[in-house]
Design an enzyme around this catalytic site. Sequence first.
Site, PDB file in Angstrom:
ATOM      1  N   SER A 154       0.847  -1.226  -0.070  1.00 31.92           N
ATOM      2  CA  SER A 154      -0.034   0.041  -0.028  1.00 31.92           C
ATOM      3  C   SER A 154       0.842   1.093  -0.112  1.00 31.92           C
ATOM      4  O   SER A 154       1.818   1.289   0.811  1.00 31.92           O
ATOM      5  CB  SER A 154      -0.806  -0.018   1.297  1.00 31.92           C
ATOM      6  OG  SER A 154      -1.308   1.168   1.307  1.00 31.92           O
ATOM      7  N   GLU A 175      -0.009   3.716   1.682  1.00 34.34           N
ATOM      8  CA  GLU A 175       0.079   4.034   3.272  1.00 34.34           C
ATOM      9  C   GLU A 175       1.301   3.782   3.741  1.00 34.34           C
ATOM     10  O   GLU A 175       1.963   4.570   4.726  1.00 34.34           O
ATOM     11  CB  GLU A 175      -0.862   3.594   3.907  1.00 34.34           C
ATOM     12  CG  GLU A 175      -2.094   4.305   3.985  1.00 34.34           C
ATOM     13  CD  GLU A 175      -2.054   5.316   4.947  1.00 34.34           C
ATOM     14  OE1 GLU A 175      -1.776   5.288   6.101  1.00 34.34           O
ATOM     15  OE2 GLU A 175      -2.859   6.263   4.380  1.00 34.34           O
ATOM     16  N   TYR A 211      -1.878   0.518  10.366  1.00 33.84           N
ATOM     17  CA  TYR A 211      -2.229   0.037   8.884  1.00 33.84           C
ATOM     18  C   TYR A 211      -0.822   0.059   8.246  1.00 33.84           C
ATOM     19  O   TYR A 211      -0.490  -1.152   7.714  1.00 33.84           O
ATOM     20  CB  TYR A 211      -3.338   0.723   8.356  1.00 33.84           C
ATOM     21  CG  TYR A 211      -3.621   0.043   6.917  1.00 33.84           C
ATOM     22  CD1 TYR A 211      -4.205  -1.170   6.516  1.00 33.84           C
ATOM     23  CD2 TYR A 211      -2.832   0.827   5.982  1.00 33.84           C
ATOM     24  CE1 TYR A 211      -4.402  -1.423   5.230  1.00 33.84           C
ATOM     25  CE2 TYR A 211      -3.009   0.451   4.453  1.00 33.84           C
ATOM     26  CZ  TYR A 211      -3.656  -0.673   4.333  1.00 33.84           C
ATOM     27  OH  TYR A 211      -3.698  -1.162   3.141  1.00 33.84           O
ATOM     28  N   LYS A 232     -18.248   6.948   0.323  1.00 35.09           N
ATOM     29  CA  LYS A 232     -19.115   7.626   1.424  1.00 35.09           C
ATOM     30  C   LYS A 232     -19.569   8.917   0.789  1.00 35.09           C
ATOM     31  O   LYS A 232     -20.841   9.480   0.925  1.00 35.09           O
ATOM     32  CB  LYS A 232     -18.201   8.191   2.635  1.00 35.09           C
ATOM     33  CG  LYS A 232     -18.981   9.026   3.854  1.00 35.09           C
ATOM     34  CD  LYS A 232     -18.114   9.014   4.884  1.00 35.09           C
ATOM     35  CE  LYS A 232     -18.713   9.741   6.014  1.00 35.09           C
ATOM     36  NZ  LYS A 232     -17.879  10.089   7.227  1.00 35.09           N
TER      37      LYS A 232
END
Length: 305
Positions: free
Chosen positions: A112, A114, A135, A178
């Site tokens: 990822s 991240e 994470y 969202k």
Amino acid sequence: QDGYYLAKLLKSKNYTVHGLVRRSAGRHAERERVFEYLDERIAGDVTDFGTLCRIFEQHDYDEVYHLAAQSFVAESFSDPFSTWKINTVGTLNVLEAIRHFAPNVRLYNAASSEMFGNEPAPQAINTPFMPRSPYGVSKLAAYQLVKNYRESYNLYACSGILFNHESPIRGEQFVTRKIVKAAVAIKKKRQKELRLGNLNAMRDWGHAEDYVQAMHMMLQHARPTDFVIGTGKTYSIRDFCLYTFDHFGMNYENYVTVSPEYYRPAEVNQLQADIQPALFDLGWQPTHTLKTLIADMITYEWNNS
Ligand code: G4F
């Protein structure tokens, strides 16, 4: 999301596709839909080493795509232990089971962006890793394990460092879905406002359908090589709101409010992939722009809500 699009791609190439599926008490339509392209569901969990060993002992797979993860960054702050167990120990379990029972398999591991944290954009394969969430740390440890097993045991094992990738079936807690869900609900007069966290964070958002192509191409590469996969463009959460609400002729500023409950203890400010190696060494390129991604998500949401 990724499992669904990947299985769809592999079926179009005449693969037989088995999916490792965690037992779950409830059955809801969206969860069932993601299994549409599987030839077989194998009940199991990456945290269960014994089950993985049994699966690799009983089947003779050519390719393994390890996508299983606790993938919600915000959740990793509230539940770091299960994030670590699923993402890091889970990957170690997959590697150990492959080493013992399927050493000739080709393994793709989902790493990822991240892992880069706040290192300056654009981020490339040789950018230092400075993760800012449990994470990110769990994914970095898994990434290093894959590299270590490749070098130590000569496995065909590689990682795709994927930047954010979205689709109409993205999980509802992620910011893109969202926003799209809320804009549609507001347009349909079922909702009045949308509460978000940090609107200034910037992400490199692509379409999951493009990214599973890159996963497959990585396993066809002559040598196991890690690649950064993204679009090379970066936009803020605010931009995403603006384009989505604009689609309905609405000004997002009239509906979006900022709520501290959605702020994270530490934020990754800007992600943007350097995709030169993906373009020139892998031969992959994204087909979607942010606007076509948003349009795809809106169409699905409008027709299914
Ligand atoms: O959509 P997000 O939750 O995705 P995030 O944290 O970037 O992680 C995703 O991409 C990673 C690749 O870089 C994956 F590895 C990971 O598994 C996942 O798929 O949040 C995006 C941004 C963040 O900066 C967050 O602070 O949106 C900001 N944000 C602002 N308001 C919000 C909200 N995020 C969420 N989920 N919900 C909000 O209300």
